[in-house]
Scaffold this motif. Sequence first.
Motif, PDB file in Angstrom:
ATOM      1  N   SER A 202       0.887  -1.154   0.000  1.00  0.00           N
ATOM      2  CA  SER A 202       0.000   0.000   0.000  1.00  0.00           C
ATOM      3  C   SER A 202       0.928   1.207   0.000  1.00  0.00           C
ATOM      4  O   SER A 202       1.727   1.387   0.910  1.00  0.00           O
ATOM      5  N   ILE A 203       0.850   2.000  -1.058  1.00  0.00           N
ATOM      6  CA  ILE A 203       1.790   3.104  -1.210  1.00  0.00           C
ATOM      7  C   ILE A 203       1.046   4.418  -1.232  1.00  0.00           C
ATOM      8  O   ILE A 203       0.059   4.550  -1.949  1.00  0.00           O
ATOM      9  N   SER A 204       1.501   5.372  -0.428  1.00  0.00           N
ATOM     10  CA  SER A 204       0.923   6.722  -0.551  1.00  0.00           C
ATOM     11  C   SER A 204       2.041   7.738  -0.613  1.00  0.00           C
ATOM     12  O   SER A 204       3.000   7.687   0.152  1.00  0.00           O
ATOM     13  N   LYS A 205       1.902   8.664  -1.544  1.00  0.00           N
ATOM     14  CA  LYS A 205       2.880   9.746  -1.663  1.00  0.00           C
ATOM     15  C   LYS A 205       2.535  10.820  -0.645  1.00  0.00           C
ATOM     16  O   LYS A 205       1.378  11.067  -0.361  1.00  0.00           O
ATOM     17  N   TRP A 206       3.563  11.450  -0.118  1.00  0.00           N
ATOM     18  CA  TRP A 206       3.343  12.523   0.846  1.00  0.00           C
ATOM     19  C   TRP A 206       3.578  13.869   0.171  1.00  0.00           C
ATOM     20  O   TRP A 206       4.589  14.064  -0.496  1.00  0.00           O
ATOM     21  N   VAL A 207       2.615  14.779   0.304  1.00  0.00           N
ATOM     22  CA  VAL A 207       2.736  16.119  -0.266  1.00  0.00           C
ATOM     23  C   VAL A 207       2.433  17.120   0.846  1.00  0.00           C
ATOM     24  O   VAL A 207       1.415  17.005   1.527  1.00  0.00           O
ATOM     25  N   ASP A 208       3.326  18.108   1.017  1.00  0.00           N
ATOM     26  CA  ASP A 208       3.128  19.121   2.058  1.00  0.00           C
ATOM     27  C   ASP A 208       2.881  18.502   3.432  1.00  0.00           C
ATOM     28  O   ASP A 208       2.050  18.968   4.196  1.00  0.00           O
ATOM     29  N   GLY A 209       3.593  17.440   3.748  1.00  0.00           N
ATOM     30  CA  GLY A 209       3.450  16.846   5.072  1.00  0.00           C
ATOM     31  C   GLY A 209       2.207  16.027   5.267  1.00  0.00           C
ATOM     32  O   GLY A 209       1.927  15.586   6.374  1.00  0.00           O
ATOM     33  N   LYS A 210       1.418  15.795   4.195  1.00  0.00           N
ATOM     34  CA  LYS A 210       0.201  14.990   4.352  1.00  0.00           C
ATOM     35  C   LYS A 210       0.215  13.842   3.351  1.00  0.00           C
ATOM     36  O   LYS A 210       0.615  14.027   2.209  1.00  0.00           O
ATOM     37  N   PRO A 211      -0.215  12.673   3.792  1.00  0.00           N
ATOM     38  CA  PRO A 211      -0.256  11.569   2.830  1.00  0.00           C
ATOM     39  C   PRO A 211      -1.437  11.706   1.885  1.00  0.00           C
ATOM     40  O   PRO A 211      -2.512  12.107   2.293  1.00  0.00           O
ATOM     41  N   GLU A 212      -1.194  11.410   0.604  1.00  0.00           N
ATOM     42  CA  GLU A 212      -2.300  11.376  -0.350  1.00  0.00           C
ATOM     43  C   GLU A 212      -2.976  10.024  -0.244  1.00  0.00           C
ATOM     44  O   GLU A 212      -2.560   9.170   0.524  1.00  0.00           O
ATOM     45  N   LYS A 213      -4.005   9.812  -1.090  1.00  0.00           N
ATOM     46  CA  LYS A 213      -4.747   8.565  -1.047  1.00  0.00           C
ATOM     47  C   LYS A 213      -3.808   7.392  -1.382  1.00  0.00           C
ATOM     48  O   LYS A 213      -3.060   7.456  -2.345  1.00  0.00           O
ATOM     49  N   PRO A 214      -3.810   6.346  -0.584  1.00  0.00           N
ATOM     50  CA  PRO A 214      -2.901   5.235  -0.860  1.00  0.00           C
ATOM     51  C   PRO A 214      -3.350   4.403  -2.051  1.00  0.00           C
ATOM     52  O   PRO A 214      -4.535   4.293  -2.324  1.00  0.00           O
ATOM     53  N   SER A 215      -2.380   3.855  -2.769  1.00  0.00           N
ATOM     54  CA  SER A 215      -2.729   2.940  -3.857  1.00  0.00           C
ATOM     55  C   SER A 215      -2.187   1.569  -3.485  1.00  0.00           C
ATOM     56  O   SER A 215      -1.139   1.450  -2.852  1.00  0.00           O
ATOM     57  N   ILE A 216      -2.931   0.545  -3.859  1.00  0.00           N
ATOM     58  CA  ILE A 216      -2.525  -0.816  -3.522  1.00  0.00           C
ATOM     59  C   ILE A 216      -1.863  -1.441  -4.737  1.00  0.00           C
ATOM     60  O   ILE A 216      -2.418  -1.400  -5.831  1.00  0.00           O
ATOM     61  N   ARG A 217      -0.661  -1.982  -4.529  1.00  0.00           N
ATOM     62  CA  ARG A 217      -0.024  -2.689  -5.626  1.00  0.00           C
ATOM     63  C   ARG A 217       0.143  -4.139  -5.221  1.00  0.00           C
ATOM     64  O   ARG A 217       0.617  -4.429  -4.128  1.00  0.00           O
ATOM     65  N   GLU A 218      -0.284  -5.024  -6.091  1.00  0.00           N
ATOM     66  CA  GLU A 218      -0.093  -6.453  -5.817  1.00  0.00           C
ATOM     67  C   GLU A 218       0.976  -6.968  -6.742  1.00  0.00           C
ATOM     68  O   GLU A 218       0.852  -6.872  -7.950  1.00  0.00           O
TER      69      GLU A 218
END
Lengths: 74, 112
Positions: free
Chosen positions: A50-66
């Motif tokens: 489960s990966i989420s990018k962080w922008v301005d100190g906040k995590p964006e919506k996570p994406s699931i990679r299988e």
Amino acid sequence: MASSGAAGPFWRAAGMTYVSYSNKCASMVRSCLKEPHRTEALEREKVHFSISKWVDGKPEKPSIREEIDSGCGR
Amino acid sequence: MIIVPATTGQMGVLPGHVPTIAELKPGVMTVHEGTDVSKYFVSSGFAFIHANSVADVIAVEAVPVDHLDSNLVQKGLAEFTQKLGSASTDLEKAEAQIGVDVYSAMNSALTG
């Protein structure tokens, strides 16, 4: 495993970590199983991220990679 | 009693064994319970022997030896032996060597 003394195990000298070594060994054992144990075991190899990018100190919506990954990293 | 495949060789463990942490290599772990003997192939891992005579064996994969398919083992051994001969980078050589170690251990588990 006493080959070149201070170099430690050969896989360590080649840059591999214990975790990837152990996972590779396990993956090889799984590939030699008889059915139905083999399909059960191959399920254990699946890794979900489960990966989420962080922008301005906040995590964006996570994406699931299988991915079917036998040994994370190197 | 159990016999574990430590990197330093086969290690027998009985109650009262000195507390030990042993790194395991791919090989057969034999469990003797009275007259019953069970053999498991462990892919790698560790054996922790505690002061209270409890032993923990940790492995990513530990399968009864009769779950292994000898045809697949022999094919894999031939494949990795060939890869070892043609490997160029250190990493390829290490991977091929791991393959040869694991498959030959499985092969001896099945034939031994």
